[in-house]
Design an enzyme around this catalytic site. Sequence first.
Site, PDB file in Angstrom:
ATOM      1  CG  ASP A 108     -14.340 -83.222 -50.959  1.00 30.42           C
ATOM      2  OD1 ASP A 108     -14.110 -83.139 -52.623  1.00 30.42           O
ATOM      3  OD2 ASP A 108     -14.195 -83.526 -49.778  1.00 30.42           O
ATOM      4  CG  MET A 109     -12.786 -82.050 -56.441  1.00 28.15           C
ATOM      5  SD  MET A 109     -11.532 -82.703 -57.473  1.00 28.15           S
ATOM      6  CE  MET A 109      -9.525 -82.898 -56.314  1.00 28.15           C
ATOM      7  CE  LYS A 137       2.653 -87.302 -61.318  1.00 29.62           C
ATOM      8  NZ  LYS A 137       2.224 -87.541 -60.035  1.00 29.62           N
ATOM      9  CE1 TYR A 138       3.470 -83.400 -61.269  1.00 31.46           C
ATOM     10  CE2 TYR A 138       5.342 -84.106 -61.005  1.00 31.46           C
ATOM     11  CZ  TYR A 138       3.875 -83.611 -60.628  1.00 31.46           C
ATOM     12  OH  TYR A 138       3.401 -84.423 -59.546  1.00 31.46           O
ATOM     13  CE1 TYR A 167       0.330 -84.056 -52.707  1.00 31.87           C
ATOM     14  CE2 TYR A 167       0.655 -83.631 -50.096  1.00 31.87           C
ATOM     15  CZ  TYR A 167      -0.647 -84.371 -50.725  1.00 31.87           C
ATOM     16  OH  TYR A 167      -1.868 -83.886 -50.477  1.00 31.87           O
ATOM     17  CD  GLU A 221      -4.092 -92.054 -55.933  1.00 25.11           C
ATOM     18  OE1 GLU A 221      -3.945 -91.627 -56.138  1.00 25.11           O
ATOM     19  OE2 GLU A 221      -2.988 -92.785 -56.271  1.00 25.11           O
ATOM     20  CD  GLU A 265      -1.755 -87.515 -60.506  1.00 17.07           C
ATOM     21  OE1 GLU A 265      -2.535 -88.854 -60.306  1.00 17.07           O
ATOM     22  OE2 GLU A 265      -0.594 -87.875 -60.200  1.00 17.07           O
ATOM     23  CD  GLU A 287      -4.321 -81.216 -51.516  1.00 16.48           C
ATOM     24  OE1 GLU A 287      -4.383 -81.094 -52.764  1.00 16.48           O
ATOM     25  OE2 GLU A 287      -4.415 -81.888 -51.161  1.00 16.48           O
ATOM     26  CG  PHE A 314       3.149 -87.571 -55.932  1.00 14.99           C
ATOM     27  CD1 PHE A 314       2.902 -89.160 -56.173  1.00 14.99           C
ATOM     28  CD2 PHE A 314       2.116 -86.725 -55.698  1.00 14.99           C
ATOM     29  CE1 PHE A 314       2.608 -90.061 -55.262  1.00 14.99           C
ATOM     30  CE2 PHE A 314       1.415 -87.773 -54.822  1.00 14.99           C
ATOM     31  CZ  PHE A 314       1.445 -88.877 -54.934  1.00 14.99           C
TER      32      PHE A 314
HETATM   33  C1  LIG Z   1      -2.156 -87.740 -56.652  1.00  9.53           C
HETATM   34  S1  LIG Z   1      -2.332 -85.525 -55.248  1.00  9.53           S
HETATM   35  C2  LIG Z   1      -1.623 -85.644 -56.202  1.00  9.53           C
HETATM   36  C3  LIG Z   1      -0.946 -84.073 -56.179  1.00  9.53           C
HETATM   37  C4  LIG Z   1      -0.683 -82.797 -56.861  1.00  9.53           C
HETATM   38  N1  LIG Z   1      -1.301 -83.160 -57.450  1.00  9.53           N
HETATM   39  C5  LIG Z   1       1.047 -83.554 -57.732  1.00  9.53           C
HETATM   40  O1  LIG Z   1       0.616 -84.326 -58.669  1.00  9.53           O
HETATM   41  O2  LIG Z   1       1.519 -83.341 -56.496  1.00  9.53           O
HETATM   42  C6  LIG Z   1      -3.955 -85.905 -55.643  1.00  9.53           C
HETATM   43  C7  LIG Z   1      -4.184 -84.752 -54.527  1.00  9.53           C
HETATM   44  O3  LIG Z   1      -5.359 -85.104 -54.334  1.00  9.53           O
HETATM   45  C8  LIG Z   1      -6.166 -83.853 -53.099  1.00  9.53           C
HETATM   46  N2  LIG Z   1      -7.330 -84.118 -53.251  1.00  9.53           N
HETATM   47  C9  LIG Z   1      -7.458 -85.752 -53.436  1.00  9.53           C
HETATM   48  N3  LIG Z   1      -9.368 -85.656 -53.120  1.00  9.53           N
HETATM   49  C10 LIG Z   1      -9.313 -84.634 -53.343  1.00  9.53           C
HETATM   50  C11 LIG Z   1     -10.449 -83.792 -52.982  1.00  9.53           C
HETATM   51  N4  LIG Z   1     -11.859 -84.784 -53.239  1.00  9.53           N
HETATM   52  N5  LIG Z   1     -10.667 -82.373 -53.108  1.00  9.53           N
HETATM   53  C12 LIG Z   1      -9.696 -81.375 -52.618  1.00  9.53           C
HETATM   54  N6  LIG Z   1      -8.540 -82.074 -52.816  1.00  9.53           N
HETATM   55  C13 LIG Z   1      -8.220 -83.511 -53.033  1.00  9.53           C
HETATM   56  C14 LIG Z   1      -5.304 -84.625 -51.706  1.00  9.53           C
HETATM   57  O4  LIG Z   1      -4.913 -84.886 -51.269  1.00  9.53           O
HETATM   58  C15 LIG Z   1      -3.659 -84.733 -53.268  1.00  9.53           C
HETATM   59  O5  LIG Z   1      -2.759 -82.821 -52.422  1.00  9.53           O
END
Ligand SMILES: C[S@@+](CC[C@H](N)C(=O)[O-])C[C@H]1O[C@@H](n2cnc3c(N)ncnc32)[C@H](O)[C@@H]1O
Length: 583
Positions: free
Chosen positions: A367-368, A282-283, A273, A392, A383, A340, A276
């Site tokens: 989980d979304m 990006k942000y 993290y 991903e 993202e 998250e 990133f």
């Molecule tokens: C690529 S990271 C980006 C994290 C953050 N937004 C950043 O920019 O640093 C993707 C994030 O989404 C979370 N994630 C992935 N799939 C998910 C899901 N189905 N539901 C909730 N969170 C999820 C991962 O655990 C991770 O923290």
Amino acid sequence: MSYAEKVVAVGVEPVQAIGDADSYITDDPGVAGADFVIIPITKGTPRVSTAGFFALDDMVVRSSTNAYAIIGKTTEWAPGSDDGALLSHQITYATYVGLKRIMAPSPGPDTPAAEFARELMQRITGDHAIEALLVRTDADQASWRRWRRVRDMCGHSRALEIALVLAGGDDDVDRWRPEPVKLVIVPSAMFVLNDAGHPVLRRSDQRIVRELTDIGAAVAVQHEGDAGRHVSYLRYLSRPTDRDTAALYSDAYRDVLQVPLQPLMDHLESDTYATFEADLPKYDAYETAIAKALLGSSSSSSSKEAPLVVVAGAGRGPLVARVLAAAARAERPVRVVALEKNPGAMVELQRRNQLEWRGAVELVFGDMRSHEPAEMADILVSELLGSFGDNELAPECMDAAVRRLLRPAGVCIPCSYAAYLAPLSSSVLHARAAQYSQAHGLETPYVVNLHAARRLAASERMWQFDHHVQHPEPMQFARQKTVEFAVDGPAVVHGFAGYFDAVLYADVRLSIRPEDHTADMHSWFPMFFPLTVPLNVEHGEGVRASVWRRCAGRRVWYEWVAETRAAASIVHNVNGHQYWIGQ
Ligand SMILES: C[S@@+](CC[C@H](N)C(=O)[O-])C[C@H]1O[C@@H](n2cnc3c(N)ncnc32)[C@H](O)[C@@H]1O
């Protein structure tokens, strides 16, 4: 040590005959300051006793005292002769004294490639194989074709490396960039005197030397007499230059093959993290997109409350912070939910919510794809983009999130993203992928900061995923596309580079395509889809690539195949047998 701190070794190849390596290296002022010398192992045509050893008088390299500083040249090899036996003796002796590297002669225009390749193969395979052999070659296109033929016959062995002798002016370095060039030899005739009377290279030759030392080659001047000033100049020319932090970060990962992240199946680590979060462009783009969306959208008509923004996959919270910054910038109050599924990141989110956001953010662990919200969002921010856009599993996660969490007229950021492909030549990356093949297989894509590689054509769009409209039925996640590339041949296709671009909102975009890369953004490197067997492409020939995104059960994977007029690759990774992404 980071790549930028790496020092380029600078050497001398004397033109005059050398009697004894040790006294040349120790006593000759002409090589003072050089890191290594390139000299013959033996004199003229040496005698090998019937018992199988050389006579001392025939040797240039007579002891192991300076072996660390010597690249030893074997004698020229005449096809059809029994020089092969001599070559064997020289290599055995060079290995015995521990020379830094051994250099084989160039395959001349009349050398049959088959005989030369067979000779090389004898040295690099079997019980007494040497680890690396430098093949000396000129830099012109005909020499490249000869090298390509020999390398094909040697099965693209990693043991073969290149010592490239420049000619100056119009050396076609682009063709050599994807090859394992470990040494560049610059004849002294290429130097001119500057106003102060110092030997320097012309601007175009400077660029070539810098490019090749930049991909890890050492450099040597071919010179008679005192080479001190040439050595100092080459050292100055190939010194590391000042870089900004983003460039230093990228440099450290040059040509390093990384297994793509799987943030859905795995829980990312805090350090990942942090990487990133260092990518400010990006942000910045996300913040601009969110601010524009806040200004452009009305909140749910039934509610008098501020718009609800849900950050789905919040990680350690950088996008949450940008939602709050965008709201301040747009002068719009917002309510924020951070969703998250990584338990570790949830701890960091709580800490930031207490210390930075003063409890203003509602944190949800889940989980979304299955979360049941109390209220639908006006804006959904996420993202989940990979180097190839959808690798991903953004489509699977975001399609579910849009249906479950976003009101019908709500805004999804990003609203669309597309995958792109371009044919790539890089024997360096191919050799590395082959090296990893026991662990991961050659039918596996990698993420890599491409450097010792040549893109052979502009990237072509493969497919796109859209989230601006809610589809009545769940989206179809499988895709297939065949594209044709007009390649600037002759060339060798070692695989394909994968890229993405995304529309965050309105005109706010992110791209990692070389054609329109978002400035200074460094957290996504391209994808590399290797071919198990590289394909040769002749001038005027095209390359066709077919790629599938396939899904079954809880797995998603890519399959790929390449074709030229004359040849075709296998279909790679059928049924995801080597690489898949887990849901
Ligand atoms: C690529 S990271 C980006 C994290 C953050 N937004 C950043 O920019 O640093 C993707 C994030 O989404 C979370 N994630 C992935 N799939 C998910 C899901 N189905 N539901 C909730 N969170 C999820 C991962 O655990 C991770 O923290």
